[in-house]
Design an enzyme around this catalytic site. Structure first.
Site, PDB file in Angstrom:
ATOM      1  N   GLY A  13       0.824  -1.204   0.000  1.00 31.82           N
ATOM      2  CA  GLY A  13       0.000   0.000   0.000  1.00 31.82           C
ATOM      3  C   GLY A  13       0.860   1.258   0.000  1.00 31.82           C
ATOM      4  O   GLY A  13       2.088   1.189  -0.075  1.00 31.82           O
ATOM      5  N   LEU A  14       0.185   2.406   0.100  1.00 33.11           N
ATOM      6  CA  LEU A  14       0.951   3.657   0.051  1.00 33.11           C
ATOM      7  C   LEU A  14       1.456   4.023   1.443  1.00 33.11           C
ATOM      8  O   LEU A  14       0.919   4.892   2.104  1.00 33.11           O
ATOM      9  CB  LEU A  14       0.090   4.775  -0.533  1.00 33.11           C
ATOM     10  N   HIS A  15       2.507   3.356   1.893  1.00 31.81           N
ATOM     11  CA  HIS A  15       3.081   3.693   3.189  1.00 31.81           C
ATOM     12  C   HIS A  15       4.058   4.855   3.009  1.00 31.81           C
ATOM     13  O   HIS A  15       4.135   5.458   1.939  1.00 31.81           O
ATOM     14  CB  HIS A  15       3.718   2.466   3.843  1.00 31.81           C
ATOM     15  N   ALA A  16       4.807   5.154   4.065  1.00 33.37           N
ATOM     16  CA  ALA A  16       5.579   6.405   4.075  1.00 33.37           C
ATOM     17  C   ALA A  16       6.492   6.603   2.862  1.00 33.37           C
ATOM     18  O   ALA A  16       6.517   7.676   2.279  1.00 33.37           O
ATOM     19  CB  ALA A  16       6.396   6.483   5.357  1.00 33.37           C
ATOM     20  N   ALA A  19       4.521   7.165  -0.390  1.00 26.63           N
ATOM     21  CA  ALA A  19       3.784   8.415  -0.195  1.00 26.63           C
ATOM     22  C   ALA A  19       4.723   9.598  -0.336  1.00 26.63           C
ATOM     23  O   ALA A  19       4.394  10.623  -0.944  1.00 26.63           O
ATOM     24  CB  ALA A  19       3.107   8.429   1.176  1.00 26.63           C
TER      25      ALA A  19
END
Lengths: 87, 568
Positions: A13-16, A19
């Site tokens: 997913g769009l983690h740090a 992102a």
């Protein structure tokens, strides 16, 4: 306005890190850049906004770029998504 | 002036004091008249921490740089501070109070997310909030990663996360008010050969920032503004210590073998990836025990598979193919983890801990196992289960490993197909049925600290009965023998990762019993290699057969002393 829909392939997913990649790219451009996920509008220049949306893998994301440099912005973002942010 | 505490890590240190105080900052609700000045004050504080962080980003590399870059971007994100600025402008809150309230609302968003990783990001924002408030209050925050050379740290107690940030190169000593010989601080200090003293009452009051002091980590003496005479005395001690150290330099890169050519493996116990430096420096032959708890203890929430994978991979890669045995989560007992919500138990050492907890919580056990398996593609990783007391537990744990392998196979993710799995022998029942357990795994590692406490029924920390806690107890030695023999019968290797493995007196006995691998703090490696090089395997075997006939711990200890004096 330029838009394009993609499916997030990035497994975690769009983690740090991804992102921050997105926000970094988006911030280089003048145009307004939003990600539309499940009818929610996310400011792509804000790492917090992206992370707070908690976007999981396999989610459909619409990238919207609106402004003078919209074409280049969309192209670079698409490339980052397609490369899975180098993961 | 001289004050005294308890020396917990040998060595002499000279340097200037830095006092670390970890008081919680409580912010009162206050309002201001001049909102523009207040806004300015807030922006300046934000600017300052941003500049500091940008510097860290520039000076870092690899994973650390990526993490710090994301952290910096959060700091620079306009939506982080919209609410705070609103609160100053419209509600006339003071900058401190507005920061507290405004950032807490952002922190909440992350804490409430149904995703462990994102919930974990909340702590980044908590950190930013605390730094901002400290700046606004003009409180000097000690930056542990950026200390001046020759700093002596003085604190009530050092937390795990404090020591994780420490740049040891610039630290010449540690003084704390609380903590014992086996506290985290003292283990860490000994690992890094740093002088350390604990149980110094009111140290954070008596010692002031920039005081010049000298400390002796063995006697526990602290000299404030030492006289020439005192300095010379300490320098003399320092000289002896460094001579001993130089003598050991000769044993670097040598094979670990006895006079008559019997080879063993000397490997390290480590607690964090940072410790690998010392493993390499002391030419240790691998890692016999990587305690994975650091990932869990340093964290406010469950570490993700990705975080764990990166940490294990880093160690595996740095060790360049040398063995790295990683122990799965070993909590409970004396090691508590907030977010696991573990219940208080009447007998924690006999309770719900380590593998028992993991086998009941398969989801988080699998997270760790997948991370371990994935990391095994990057080096010579082996998996070790703690607190095994029965064959069922071992079989169950292995089954779960197999399930994880299948999951990875389905996704075409690489891992070491022939990865070894082994167990700690630290419960008497496991030592007794070692021959049975050995058929089900690839290696043993005897954990003497727990094995002793369970064998003689003495809790390690209880001072009233500490005399009964002895590694020379004939029953303990019998169990060690049972474990080694059981392993060898099944053709697998047997190591030891408790403190006994580096005990000079016990090494000859362990060689005699046939122990294959000795795992210890890296700073004990050279000393132990030296001891081993003076031994003769045949003589050690004779020693072992004599010891096995003995009935008392005192007798055993005396015999071992006599042997060492004669041979080493």
């Amino acid at each position: 306005m330029k838009t394009e829909k993609i499916i997030l392939k990035n497994e975690t997913g769009l983690h740090a890190r991804p992102a921050s990649e997105i926000a970094k790219i988006a911030s280089k451009y003048q145009c307004t850049i939003n990600l539309i996920v499940n009818d929610k509008t996310i400011n792509a220049k804000s790492i917090l906004n992206i992370m707070a949306a908690g976007i999981k893998s396999s989610t459909e994301i619409e990238i919207q770029c609106d402004g003078t440099d919209e074409e280049a912005a969309l192209a670079e973002l698409l490339q980052a998504f397609n490369n899975n942010f180098g993961e | 002036m001289m004050i005294k505490g308890k020396g917990i890590s040998k060595g002499i240190g000279f340097g200037n004091v830095v006092v670390i105080k970890n008081q919680e900052i409580k912010i009162q609700e206050t309002t201001v008249e001049n909102t523009e000045d207040e806004l300015e004050r807030f922006k300046k504080a934000l600017q300052e921490i941003t500049t500091e962080t940008a510097e860290i980003v520039n000076n870092s590399s690899g994973t650390e740089k990526e993490i710090m870059t994301a952290y910096l971007m959060i700091m620079q994100d306009p939506s982080l501070i919209t609410e705070t600025e609103d609160l100053i402008k419209n509600s006339k809150y003071s900058a401190e109070y507005a920061t507290e309230v405004g950032l807490n609302s952002v922190i909440q968003i992350f804490e409430n997310m149904n995703d462990e990783y994102m919930a974990g990001r909340a702590r980044d924002i908590v950190d930013i909030k605390n730094r901002l408030i400290a700046k606004l209050l003009k409180e000097e925050r000690v930056d542990l990663s950026n200390l001046k050379p020759n700093t002596i740290i003085v604190a009530k107690e050092l937390t795990t996360s404090d020591t994780a940030k420490l740049n040891f190169k610039n630290v010449s000593g540690i003084i704390t008010e609380i903590g014992g010989t086996n506290s985290h601080t003292s283990i860490m200090a000994r690992t890094h050969s740093l002088p350390a003293i604990t149980k110094v009452e009111n140290a954070t009051e008596i010692l002031k920032n920039n005081d010049y002091i000298a400390i002796d980590g063995e006697s526990g003496e602290i000299y404030i503004n030492p006289t020439e005479e005192e300095k010379n005395k300490l320098l003399e001690i320092q000289k002896t210590i460094s001579e001993e150290k130089n003598e050991l330099e000769k044993y670097k890169n040598m094979e670990s073998k006895t006079k008559d050519g019997y080879k063993v493996e000397l490997v390290s116990n480590i607690g964090t990836p940072k410790d690998v430096e010392l493993v390499i420096e002391n030419t240790s032959e691998g890692i016999g025990l990587l305690r994975s708890e650091f990932l869990y203890m340093d964290s406010e929430s469950m570490p993700t598979e990705e975080e764990q994978f990166n940490a294990y991979k880093e160690v595996a890669e740095k060790m360049e193919g040398k063995p790295v045995i990683i122990r799965t989560l070993d909590v409970g007992g004396d090691k508590e983890i907030k977010y696991l919500n573990m219940e208080k138990e009447a007998n924690p050492f006999l309770g719900y801990r380590a593998i028992r907890l993991c086998l009941d919580n398969v989801d988080f056990f699998k997270t760790q196992l997948r991370a371990l398996l994935r990391a095994s593609a990057f080096g010579n990783i082996a998996i070790m289960f703690p607190m095994i007391s029965s064959i069922e537990e071992l079989k169950k744990a292995k089954e779960i490993v197999e399930e994880c392998k299948k999951e990875l196979d389905e996704k075409n993710i690489a891992y070491k197909k022939d990865i070894k799995t082994g167990i700690m022998i630290e419960i008497p029942s496991a030592a007794i049925i070692a021959d049975k357990l050995a058929k089900e795994c690839d290696f043993f590692s005897i954990g003497t600290n727990d094995l002793i406490q369970y064998t003689v029924a003495v809790e390690r920390g209880n001072e009233k009965i500490s005399k009964l806690y002895t590694k020379y107890h004939p029953a303990v030695i019998k169990l060690v023998k049972s474990a080694i023999d059981g392993a060898h019968k099944a053709g697998i290797f047997c190591g030891m990762c408790g403190e006994a493995a580096s005990d000079k007196l016990l090494i000859p006995l362990l060689i005699g019993l046939g122990l294959d691998e000795f795992s210890m703090n890296s700073n004990k490696i050279l000393q132990s290699r030296k001891t081993i090089s003076k031994l003769n395997k045949k003589e050690c075997e004779e020693l072992a057969s004599q010891i096995l006939e003995m009935a008392s711990a005192t007798e055993v200890e005396e015999k071992l002393k006599e042997f060492i004096e004669k041979n080493v």
